[in-house]
Design a protein around this motif. Structure first.
Motif, PDB file in Angstrom:
ATOM      1  N   ARG A   1       0.905  -1.260   0.030  1.00 58.25           N
ATOM      2  CA  ARG A   1      -0.102  -0.137   0.161  1.00 58.25           C
ATOM      3  C   ARG A   1       0.830   1.379  -0.120  1.00 58.25           C
ATOM      4  N   VAL A   2       0.363   2.214  -0.754  1.00 60.76           N
ATOM      5  CA  VAL A   2       1.163   3.707  -0.910  1.00 60.76           C
ATOM      6  C   VAL A   2       0.328   4.405   0.146  1.00 60.76           C
ATOM      7  N   PHE A   3       1.181   5.090   1.282  1.00 59.81           N
ATOM      8  CA  PHE A   3       0.584   6.016   2.185  1.00 59.81           C
ATOM      9  C   PHE A   3       0.630   7.378   1.802  1.00 59.81           C
ATOM     10  N   ASN A   4      -0.174   8.213   1.962  1.00 59.44           N
ATOM     11  CA  ASN A   4      -0.154   9.464   1.635  1.00 59.44           C
ATOM     12  C   ASN A   4      -0.572  10.390   2.566  1.00 59.44           C
ATOM     13  N   PHE A   5       0.182  11.305   3.008  1.00 61.57           N
ATOM     14  CA  PHE A   5      -0.338  12.103   4.269  1.00 61.57           C
ATOM     15  C   PHE A   5      -0.330  13.575   3.675  1.00 61.57           C
TER      16      PHE A   5
ATOM     17  N   LEU B   1      -1.201   5.512  11.427  1.00 58.72           N
ATOM     18  CA  LEU B   1      -1.485   6.475  11.034  1.00 58.72           C
ATOM     19  C   LEU B   1      -2.636   6.775  10.379  1.00 58.72           C
ATOM     20  N   THR B   2      -2.780   5.815   9.207  1.00 59.28           N
ATOM     21  CA  THR B   2      -3.787   5.812   8.232  1.00 59.28           C
ATOM     22  C   THR B   2      -5.034   5.497   8.987  1.00 59.28           C
ATOM     23  N   TYR B   3      -4.983   4.610   9.830  1.00 58.23           N
ATOM     24  CA  TYR B   3      -6.136   4.028  10.845  1.00 58.23           C
ATOM     25  C   TYR B   3      -6.688   5.123  11.466  1.00 58.23           C
ATOM     26  N   MET B   4      -5.886   5.927  12.223  1.00 60.44           N
ATOM     27  CA  MET B   4      -6.212   7.070  12.899  1.00 60.44           C
ATOM     28  C   MET B   4      -6.998   8.232  12.251  1.00 60.44           C
ATOM     29  N   LYS B   5      -6.268   8.360  10.906  1.00 58.07           N
ATOM     30  CA  LYS B   5      -6.776   9.456   9.937  1.00 58.07           C
ATOM     31  C   LYS B   5      -8.281   9.164   9.697  1.00 58.07           C
ATOM     32  N   ASP B   6      -8.329   7.961   9.336  1.00 63.86           N
ATOM     33  CA  ASP B   6      -9.760   7.398   8.824  1.00 63.86           C
ATOM     34  C   ASP B   6     -10.729   7.271   9.948  1.00 63.86           C
ATOM     35  N   TYR B   7     -10.135   6.852  11.097  1.00 65.77           N
ATOM     36  CA  TYR B   7     -11.353   7.105  12.341  1.00 65.77           C
ATOM     37  C   TYR B   7     -11.562   8.539  12.471  1.00 65.77           C
ATOM     38  N   PHE B   8     -10.594   9.477  12.416  1.00 63.43           N
ATOM     39  CA  PHE B   8     -11.041  10.765  12.933  1.00 63.43           C
ATOM     40  C   PHE B   8     -11.612  11.393  11.816  1.00 63.43           C
ATOM     41  N   THR B   9     -11.381  11.084  10.569  1.00 65.86           N
ATOM     42  CA  THR B   9     -12.246  11.862   9.424  1.00 65.86           C
ATOM     43  C   THR B   9     -13.642  11.230   9.392  1.00 65.86           C
ATOM     44  N   THR B  10     -13.728   9.974   9.559  1.00 66.04           N
ATOM     45  CA  THR B  10     -15.094   9.302   9.519  1.00 66.04           C
ATOM     46  C   THR B  10     -15.986   9.449  10.612  1.00 66.04           C
ATOM     47  N   ASN B  11     -15.437   9.009  11.764  1.00 63.75           N
ATOM     48  CA  ASN B  11     -16.317   9.070  13.085  1.00 63.75           C
ATOM     49  C   ASN B  11     -16.503  10.278  13.781  1.00 63.75           C
ATOM     50  N   MET B  12     -15.382  11.264  13.521  1.00 65.04           N
ATOM     51  CA  MET B  12     -15.484  12.320  14.471  1.00 65.04           C
ATOM     52  C   MET B  12     -15.548  13.663  13.699  1.00 65.04           C
ATOM     53  N   LYS B  13     -15.542  13.321  12.226  1.00 64.79           N
ATOM     54  CA  LYS B  13     -15.815  14.367  11.095  1.00 64.79           C
ATOM     55  C   LYS B  13     -14.658  15.355  11.324  1.00 64.79           C
ATOM     56  N   LEU B  14     -13.309  15.125  11.679  1.00 58.91           N
ATOM     57  CA  LEU B  14     -12.309  16.129  11.770  1.00 58.91           C
ATOM     58  C   LEU B  14     -11.716  15.956  10.398  1.00 58.91           C
ATOM     59  N   GLN B  15     -11.505  17.376   9.931  1.00 60.94           N
ATOM     60  CA  GLN B  15     -10.796  17.639   8.646  1.00 60.94           C
ATOM     61  C   GLN B  15      -9.499  18.320   8.652  1.00 60.94           C
ATOM     62  N   PHE B  16      -8.546  17.417   9.054  1.00 52.61           N
ATOM     63  CA  PHE B  16      -7.048  18.377   9.087  1.00 52.61           C
ATOM     64  C   PHE B  16      -6.013  17.641   8.412  1.00 52.61           C
TER      65      PHE B  16
END
Length: 160
Positions: free
Chosen positions: A108-112, A144-159
């Motif tokens: 998998r290619v990770f992109n932040f 870190l990708t799992y965290m990003k997905d959690y925050f953007t999907t469940n907490m609706k955070l967009q950072f």
């Protein structure tokens, strides 16, 4: 993807063609090493039976598989034997169709992106400079990708 063709190559040539394709797809070193080991086992089997120069086709593939199975039931085979059979089927599929039947998966290619993404990339670069193993960095990227997905999907955070 390579062009579909009529098979006139030996196992060695077909294996090398698929192996190059796996590398292009960024398959992991672990998967590539497994293919190398299976290749060595199959070549030894072919050489022991005087078939190393035989055309690699469905009939030869079936002969190799039956030689591996040796009259046993499939479920009694070791994981290594089952994986070796899967790799043979992948090589045959690639030989016949020019496409790869799924065996393993590409890395998998990770992109932040974004401000936090820049900070994460700096953190990962720092880890690389410290000499952390590529596998360690890959695991950190995955978490870190799992965290990003959690925050953007469940907490609706967009950072990102």
């Amino acid at each position: 993807m390579k062009e579909k063709k009529s098979n006139t190559n030996r196992f060695e040539e077909e294996y090398r063609s698929l192996f190059s394709h796996l590398k292009e797809l960024n398959y992991s070193r672990r998967t590539l090493n497994r293919y190398r080991n299976y290749h060595e086992d199959v070549m030894a089997r072919l050489e022991a039976n005087g078939k190393e120069n035989a055309e690699f086709n469905a009939e030869l593939c079936e002969w190799i598989i039956q030689d591996i199975i040796g009259g046993r039931l499939f479920y009694t085979l070791s994981s290594k034997e089952k994986n070796e059979i899967n790799s043979l089927q992948a090589i045959l599929s690639y030989t016949e169709t020019g496409s790869l039947s799924v065996f393993g998966k590409p890395n998998r290619v990770f992109n932040f992106d974004g401000p936090l993404g820049c900070a994460i990339n700096e953190y990962l670069d720092h880890d690389r400079q410290l000499g952390r193993a590529p596998g360690t960095i890959k695991i950190k990227c995955l978490y870190l990708t799992y965290m990003k997905d959690y925050f953007t999907t469940n907490m609706k955070l967009q950072f990102w």
